[in-house]
Design a protein around this motif. Sequence first.
Motif, PDB file in Angstrom:
ATOM      1  N   TRP A  92      -1.047   2.908  39.976  1.00  0.00           N
ATOM      2  CA  TRP A  92      -2.259   3.634  39.596  1.00  0.00           C
ATOM      3  C   TRP A  92      -3.214   3.756  40.782  1.00  0.00           C
ATOM      4  N   VAL A  93      -3.404   2.658  41.480  1.00  0.00           N
ATOM      5  CA  VAL A  93      -4.308   2.679  42.640  1.00  0.00           C
ATOM      6  C   VAL A  93      -3.819   3.722  43.655  1.00  0.00           C
ATOM      7  N   MET A  94      -2.522   3.726  43.894  1.00  0.00           N
ATOM      8  CA  MET A  94      -1.958   4.658  44.874  1.00  0.00           C
ATOM      9  C   MET A  94      -2.077   6.112  44.399  1.00  0.00           C
ATOM     10  N   ARG A 120       9.486  21.136  30.800  1.00  0.00           N
ATOM     11  CA  ARG A 120      10.297  19.929  30.588  1.00  0.00           C
ATOM     12  C   ARG A 120      10.053  18.905  31.688  1.00  0.00           C
ATOM     13  N   THR A 121       9.209  19.223  32.655  1.00  0.00           N
ATOM     14  CA  THR A 121       8.945  18.292  33.753  1.00  0.00           C
ATOM     15  C   THR A 121       7.751  17.400  33.411  1.00  0.00           C
ATOM     16  N   SER A 122       7.943  16.076  33.486  1.00  0.00           N
ATOM     17  CA  SER A 122       6.850  15.161  33.156  1.00  0.00           C
ATOM     18  C   SER A 122       5.932  14.977  34.358  1.00  0.00           C
ATOM     19  N   VAL A 123       4.704  14.601  34.075  1.00  0.00           N
ATOM     20  CA  VAL A 123       3.777  14.247  35.148  1.00  0.00           C
ATOM     21  C   VAL A 123       4.327  13.030  35.905  1.00  0.00           C
ATOM     22  N   GLY A 124       5.046  12.174  35.181  1.00  0.00           N
ATOM     23  CA  GLY A 124       5.672  11.010  35.809  1.00  0.00           C
ATOM     24  C   GLY A 124       6.636  11.403  36.925  1.00  0.00           C
ATOM     25  N   LEU A 125       7.352  12.500  36.725  1.00  0.00           N
ATOM     26  CA  LEU A 125       8.267  12.950  37.777  1.00  0.00           C
ATOM     27  C   LEU A 125       7.476  13.365  39.016  1.00  0.00           C
ATOM     28  N   PHE A 126       6.312  13.943  38.778  1.00  0.00           N
ATOM     29  CA  PHE A 126       5.454  14.363  39.886  1.00  0.00           C
ATOM     30  C   PHE A 126       4.938  13.153  40.678  1.00  0.00           C
ATOM     31  N   THR A 127       4.564  12.098  39.958  1.00  0.00           N
ATOM     32  CA  THR A 127       3.979  10.925  40.638  1.00  0.00           C
ATOM     33  C   THR A 127       5.042   9.878  40.988  1.00  0.00           C
ATOM     34  N   TYR A 128       6.283  10.208  40.724  1.00  0.00           N
ATOM     35  CA  TYR A 128       7.414   9.319  41.031  1.00  0.00           C
ATOM     36  C   TYR A 128       7.315   8.699  42.435  1.00  0.00           C
ATOM     37  N   ILE A 133       5.870   4.170  46.383  1.00  0.00           N
ATOM     38  CA  ILE A 133       4.977   3.634  47.422  1.00  0.00           C
ATOM     39  C   ILE A 133       4.501   2.241  47.018  1.00  0.00           C
ATOM     40  N   ALA A 134       4.089   2.117  45.749  1.00  0.00           N
ATOM     41  CA  ALA A 134       3.630   0.816  45.248  1.00  0.00           C
ATOM     42  C   ALA A 134       4.746  -0.216  45.327  1.00  0.00           C
ATOM     43  N   ASP A 135       5.973   0.185  44.960  1.00  0.00           N
ATOM     44  CA  ASP A 135       7.134  -0.718  45.026  1.00  0.00           C
ATOM     45  C   ASP A 135       7.237  -1.357  46.412  1.00  0.00           C
TER      46      ASP A 135
END
Length: 332
Positions: A92-94, A120-128, A133-135
């Motif tokens: 979230w911070v990133m 059909r594209t999730s926002v999650g795919l966009f911020t993947y 980066i956080a990982d």
Amino acid sequence: RPRVLSGIQPTSGSFHLGNYLGAVRQWVDLQEANDAFYMVVDLHAITVEQDPATLRENTRISTAQLLGAGLDPERCTLFVQSHVPEHAQLGWVMNCLTGFGEAARMTQFKDKSAKQGNDRTSVGLFTYPILQIADILLYQADAVPVGEDQRQHLELTRDLAERFNTRYAPTFTMPKPYILKETAKILDLQDPTAKMSKSASSAKGLVNLLDDPKASAKKFKSAVTDTGIVVSYDEEGKAGVSNLLRIHSALSGQSIDQLVAHFEGRMYGALKTELAELFTDWVTPFQKRTQGFLEDPAELDRVLAVGAEKARAVASETLASVYDRIGFLKPA
Ligand code: TYM
């Protein structure tokens, strides 16, 4: 010891040969001399729709394959991403530090979303990539062993580490991609202009590690090459043959030059047959080991619990200093 981190998606159950040669094989080597963290990225998996029971099952199958490939929980930290809540928290911070345009330039997102269509594209795919980066930054990783397709995500990771460090205070280690040229991009056996991928247009181009080795041997034997007859290395003119040579070299340990000499006077069929045998000889014991680990799910879960605890110890320390630096009030 340098810190190494990487992750793999549990999406399709079986890993494919590109995953193994491009990444997992290096993970196994790197666990010897590094402080290594490897994870099954289930949070990333749900950027596209997953069946719950299948996702759970595939997470165990992925773990078993990593152990079958040679990861040793005594030598590395092996865990599941969702077991360490700090990934979502730093993610979230990133998200808040990444520009919309910056994220929109990620080619993997552009490719995948173009295939799925906007609705059909999730926002999650966009911020993947931002979760990725956080990982990486949570563990202060020095090196990240991945295939070529992850290079752009690694560049964004470095940009964000730098951004945070200058805006607040030096906090994150600058991670370097660890990409081995020879195996960074294993190509589809039917379409040597494309990388091998689980979303391949033809299943014949994709070598899954858990498939029947006989079926995979057939795929090697019917790999697309060119109309020539001389086995030689030429990435542009002979992309198919060169791909087969690189796979052979990775599995046999012989250099490309040695292989070209070895196949002198013989045609493509000889290379394909030998490669099919080489792969079968490697994959058969790999499958046996993987099956062995799958037969004891309680032990798999125990390994993952130990890994999650070790991972959290590192991740929570990084997150605490990030929260402090961005000005979150410490709970009393
Ligand atoms: P994933 O699950 O798509 O792939 C896992 C690894 O396999 C590599 N790879 C290939 N290498 C060579 N040739 C190919 N044809 C090929 N196909 C896949 C990928 O480059 C990858 O290294 N975003 C990552 C997972 C991830 C991650 C991370 C990686 C999440 N967080 C943090 C490193 C650090 C991915 O989707 O990998």
